[in-house]
Write a protein that holds these residues in place. Structure first.
Motif, mmCIF file in Angstrom:
data_model
loop_
_atom_site.group_PDB
_atom_site.id
_atom_site.type_symbol
_atom_site.label_atom_id
_atom_site.label_comp_id
_atom_site.label_asym_id
_atom_site.label_seq_id
_atom_site.Cartn_x
_atom_site.Cartn_y
_atom_site.Cartn_z
ATOM 1 N N LEU A 32 0.839 -1.200 0.000
ATOM 2 C CA LEU A 32 0.000 0.000 0.000
ATOM 3 C C LEU A 32 0.874 1.250 0.000
ATOM 4 N N SER A 33 0.298 2.349 -0.450
ATOM 5 C CA SER A 33 1.032 3.614 -0.440
ATOM 6 C C SER A 33 1.150 4.108 1.009
ATOM 7 N N PRO A 34 2.162 4.934 1.300
ATOM 8 C CA PRO A 34 2.311 5.464 2.660
ATOM 9 C C PRO A 34 1.075 6.227 3.147
ATOM 10 N N ALA A 35 0.324 6.840 2.250
ATOM 11 C CA ALA A 35 -0.874 7.581 2.647
ATOM 12 C C ALA A 35 -2.005 6.655 3.103
ATOM 13 N N GLU A 36 -2.026 5.404 2.614
ATOM 14 C CA GLU A 36 -3.093 4.459 2.953
ATOM 15 C C GLU A 36 -2.825 3.695 4.255
ATOM 16 N N ARG A 37 -1.587 3.642 4.679
ATOM 17 C CA ARG A 37 -1.222 2.805 5.827
ATOM 18 C C ARG A 37 -1.767 3.266 7.173
ATOM 19 N N PRO A 38 -1.852 4.576 7.487
ATOM 20 C CA PRO A 38 -2.439 4.948 8.788
ATOM 21 C C PRO A 38 -3.889 4.477 8.946
ATOM 22 N N ALA A 39 -4.677 4.561 7.883
ATOM 23 C CA ALA A 39 -6.064 4.080 7.958
ATOM 24 C C ALA A 39 -6.094 2.572 8.163
ATOM 25 N N LEU A 40 -5.188 1.862 7.491
ATOM 26 C CA LEU A 40 -5.114 0.411 7.675
ATOM 27 C C LEU A 40 -4.717 0.068 9.109
ATOM 28 N N ALA A 41 -3.804 0.843 9.683
ATOM 29 C CA ALA A 41 -3.387 0.593 11.073
ATOM 30 C C ALA A 41 -4.586 0.693 12.016
ATOM 31 N N GLU A 42 -5.429 1.703 11.826
ATOM 32 C CA GLU A 42 -6.630 1.837 12.663
ATOM 33 C C GLU A 42 -7.572 0.660 12.463
ATOM 34 N N GLU A 43 -7.780 0.253 11.209
ATOM 35 C CA GLU A 43 -8.659 -0.884 10.940
ATOM 36 C C GLU A 43 -8.114 -2.164 11.564
ATOM 37 N N LEU A 44 -6.795 -2.347 11.503
ATOM 38 C CA LEU A 44 -6.197 -3.543 12.096
ATOM 39 C C LEU A 44 -6.327 -3.540 13.614
ATOM 40 N N ARG A 45 -6.142 -2.371 14.233
ATOM 41 C CA ARG A 45 -6.319 -2.293 15.690
ATOM 42 C C ARG A 45 -7.753 -2.642 16.078
ATOM 43 N N ASP A 46 -8.720 -2.098 15.322
ATOM 44 C CA ASP A 46 -10.130 -2.412 15.582
ATOM 45 C C ASP A 46 -10.407 -3.898 15.364
ATOM 46 N N LEU A 47 -9.842 -4.458 14.297
ATOM 47 C CA LEU A 47 -10.043 -5.870 13.988
ATOM 48 C C LEU A 47 -9.490 -6.756 15.104
ATOM 49 N N LEU A 48 -8.297 -6.448 15.576
ATOM 50 C CA LEU A 48 -7.701 -7.239 16.664
ATOM 51 C C LEU A 48 -8.509 -7.112 17.956
ATOM 52 N N ALA A 49 -8.940 -5.896 18.280
ATOM 53 C CA ALA A 49 -9.731 -5.690 19.506
ATOM 54 C C ALA A 49 -11.061 -6.424 19.421
ATOM 55 N N GLU A 50 -11.735 -6.314 18.283
ATOM 56 C CA GLU A 50 -13.023 -7.002 18.133
ATOM 57 C C GLU A 50 -12.831 -8.513 18.127
ATOM 58 N N GLY A 51 -11.768 -8.981 17.488
ATOM 59 C CA GLY A 51 -11.475 -10.423 17.483
ATOM 60 C C GLY A 51 -11.235 -10.952 18.876
ATOM 61 N N ARG A 52 -10.502 -10.193 19.687
ATOM 62 C CA ARG A 52 -10.245 -10.621 21.070
ATOM 63 C C ARG A 52 -11.545 -10.623 21.881
ATOM 64 N N ARG A 53 -12.412 -9.594 21.672
ATOM 65 C CA ARG A 53 -13.702 -9.562 22.383
ATOM 66 C C ARG A 53 -14.557 -10.759 21.999
ATOM 67 N N ARG A 54 -14.637 -11.043 20.714
ATOM 68 C CA ARG A 54 -15.457 -12.184 20.266
ATOM 69 C C ARG A 54 -14.890 -13.502 20.773
ATOM 70 N N ALA A 55 -13.560 -13.623 20.769
ATOM 71 C CA ALA A 55 -12.945 -14.869 21.253
ATOM 72 C C ALA A 55 -13.211 -15.042 22.751
ATOM 73 N N ALA A 56 -13.137 -13.957 23.508
ATOM 74 C CA ALA A 56 -13.410 -14.024 24.945
ATOM 75 C C ALA A 56 -14.886 -14.351 25.198
ATOM 76 N N TRP A 57 -15.759 -13.809 24.379
ATOM 77 C CA TRP A 57 -17.194 -14.052 24.529
ATOM 78 C C TRP A 57 -17.544 -15.506 24.232
ATOM 79 N N ARG A 58 -16.863 -16.094 23.223
ATOM 80 C CA ARG A 58 -17.157 -17.478 22.852
ATOM 81 C C ARG A 58 -16.550 -18.494 23.819
ATOM 82 N N SER A 59 -15.609 -18.064 24.660
ATOM 83 C CA SER A 59 -14.963 -18.994 25.599
ATOM 84 C C SER A 59 -15.893 -19.388 26.716
#
Length: 171
Positions: A144-171
């Protein structure tokens, strides 16, 4: 190893700025410029006496360059169409599948609880996104271009946080 259905998934593709119409426009612009240059040589003083030899002498080179442009555009499009990164979060694992431009698939996997997203700013390449799990690490979104990466970083942080919440909920 089959991990079942992912809780969350994200696929990243490289940006493709040249649309289908561009495959005709770019070579047409070059061919038009070559035609203008040929016409200028044809109407140059003394060109008619040489029987159009300057035009005939340069025509193969124009065709060679035009063919090279078309080949490079098609090759670039084919390689970009193949490339992607798919991040999948399962109950206790994170998996990153990366398809490169040559069609080779590589996989990076780590326990979900250990994965952290870190960023590093580099002068030439810009912001780099790195997934870390202990000593293991891999880059994400390097195409990706350098201009696109900060938005991707935010999406990845959200994805990881939501994934951890869902994994904890399913446990």
């Amino acid at each position: 190893m089959d991990l079942g259905t992912p809780l969350r998934e994200m696929t990243i593709w490289p940006h493709r700025s040249l649309q289908r119409r561009g495959f005709f426009v770019v070579p047409a612009i070059f061919a038009g410029a070559a035609l203008v240059a040929s016409a200028m040589m044809f109407f140059a003083p003394g060109a008619l006496r040489s029987g159009g030899l300057p035009i005939l002498a340069t025509a193969p080179f124009f065709l060679l360059v035009l063919g090279g442009i078309v080949f490079a555009l098609r090759r670039n499009d084919r390689d970009r169409a193949r490339q992607y990164e798919r991040l999948a979060i399962y109950k206790d694992r994170l998996r990153l599948d990366r398809m490169d431009a040559r069609g080779r698939l590589s996989r990076w996997e780590a326990p979900l609880g250990m994965v952290r997203l870190t960023t590093r700013e580099e002068p030439v390449r810009g912001l780099l996104l790195i997934l870390r799990a202990g000593e293991a690490e891999t880059g994400v979104g390097d195409f990706l271009s350098p201009a696109e990466r900060p938005a991707l970083a935010e999406e990845l942080r959200d994805l990881l946080a939501e994934g951890r919440r869902r994994a904890a909920w399913r446990s």
